[in-house]
Write a protein that holds these residues in place. Sequence first.
Motif, PDB file in Angstrom:
ATOM      1  N   LEU A 199       7.168  92.222 -55.315  1.00 33.13           N
ATOM      2  CA  LEU A 199       8.102  91.117 -55.484  1.00 33.13           C
ATOM      3  C   LEU A 199       9.406  91.653 -56.061  1.00 33.13           C
ATOM      4  O   LEU A 199       9.396  92.577 -56.869  1.00 33.13           O
ATOM      5  CB  LEU A 199       7.514  89.982 -56.324  1.00 33.13           C
ATOM      6  N   TRP A 200      10.526  91.081 -55.620  1.00 30.05           N
ATOM      7  CA  TRP A 200      11.830  91.638 -55.957  1.00 30.05           C
ATOM      8  C   TRP A 200      12.862  90.527 -56.049  1.00 30.05           C
ATOM      9  O   TRP A 200      12.672  89.427 -55.517  1.00 30.05           O
ATOM     10  CB  TRP A 200      12.269  92.662 -54.895  1.00 30.05           C
ATOM     11  N   LEU A 201      13.973  90.844 -56.709  1.00 30.47           N
ATOM     12  CA  LEU A 201      15.076  89.889 -56.819  1.00 30.47           C
ATOM     13  C   LEU A 201      16.384  90.654 -56.979  1.00 30.47           C
ATOM     14  O   LEU A 201      16.453  91.649 -57.696  1.00 30.47           O
ATOM     15  CB  LEU A 201      14.869  88.935 -57.996  1.00 30.47           C
ATOM     16  N   GLU A 202      17.428  90.141 -56.289  1.00 30.53           N
ATOM     17  CA  GLU A 202      18.766  90.716 -56.363  1.00 30.53           C
ATOM     18  C   GLU A 202      19.777  89.629 -56.714  1.00 30.53           C
ATOM     19  O   GLU A 202      19.602  88.465 -56.334  1.00 30.53           O
ATOM     20  CB  GLU A 202      19.180  91.312 -55.013  1.00 30.53           C
ATOM     21  N   VAL A 203      20.817  90.010 -57.427  1.00 28.41           N
ATOM     22  CA  VAL A 203      21.959  89.127 -57.681  1.00 28.41           C
ATOM     23  C   VAL A 203      23.201  89.850 -57.179  1.00 28.41           C
ATOM     24  O   VAL A 203      23.486  90.985 -57.596  1.00 28.41           O
ATOM     25  CB  VAL A 203      22.105  88.784 -59.176  1.00 28.41           C
ATOM     26  N   ASP A 204      23.921  89.212 -56.269  1.00 31.91           N
ATOM     27  CA  ASP A 204      25.116  89.802 -55.659  1.00 31.91           C
ATOM     28  C   ASP A 204      24.843  91.206 -55.130  1.00 31.91           C
ATOM     29  O   ASP A 204      25.658  92.126 -55.265  1.00 31.91           O
ATOM     30  CB  ASP A 204      26.274  89.821 -56.662  1.00 31.91           C
ATOM     31  N   GLY A 205      23.662  91.381 -54.532  1.00 34.53           N
ATOM     32  CA  GLY A 205      23.312  92.647 -53.908  1.00 34.53           C
ATOM     33  C   GLY A 205      22.753  93.700 -54.836  1.00 34.53           C
ATOM     34  O   GLY A 205      22.314  94.760 -54.365  1.00 34.53           O
TER      35      GLY A 205
END
Length: 281
Positions: A199-205
């Motif tokens: 599981l992963w998450l990015e903010v503005d790339g």
Amino acid sequence: MKLLRYGPQGQEQPGLLDRDGNVRDLSSVVDDIAGSTLLPAGLDRLRALDVGKLPIVAPGSRLGACVGRIGKFVCIGLNYSDHAAESSMTPPAEPVIFNKWTSAVVGPNDDVEIPRNSLKTDWEVELGVVIGKPGRYIDESAALDHVAGYCVINDVSEREFQLERGGQWDKGKGCDTFGPTGPWLVTADEIPDPHSLGLWLEVDGRRYQNGSTSNMIFRIPFIVAYLSRFMSLQAGDVISTGTPAGVGLGQKPPVYLRAGNVIRLGIDGLGEQRQVCRSAS
């Protein structure tokens, strides 16, 4: 199966994703992806359908939360040891339980609102567990029999409201739009081991979270059995099972969401979400 709900907010219709990536309309078969549809018999009925005969929904249709009429949205806090460490909290001896209000639930790609007077709105990618077969005092060995399926959840959190305002965590967890859910509910038979999902998450790339459900402190059978000691679990209840390290609170210095930020997150086999942040009106 990958079950979903599509259409304008508040007017969502039930559907499923076929093998070719088309959304198929289920409204002639069930009224919603909710309640009795999620019981074992209801899911078996959907599995028996000839999907190719279902109408194809227009590409680009909005996706709503993948579960309708959610009764309870129960969350588990500090369920990854690395996240507890970055939050400067001791890993719990028993699951930490809090709630998100169902008014927080939105579609996977709907905007996230930064609440009025918020300074510390944060992100958390989490594995969602959707209850199918109801029960209470569930034995841990039979707990997965009660799971209809799994989905992606962004447990958006306002840290000042949660931790600094003299109340329970719920205060910072249940603001409007703080529960993006979906894009689809993947039935349990398609996820043989929910404890081996990336599981992963990015903010503005920028990638902030990059974890695995293998690092849960309390695993799903235990969580389901544990919760059922304190409440009956009913079809369509959603359990959000905690987040790995990499939240904004844990950055040095901390990083929080602002209007205009774009969040992308996903879980292996369960799809992806994308939200644009905006200020609450």
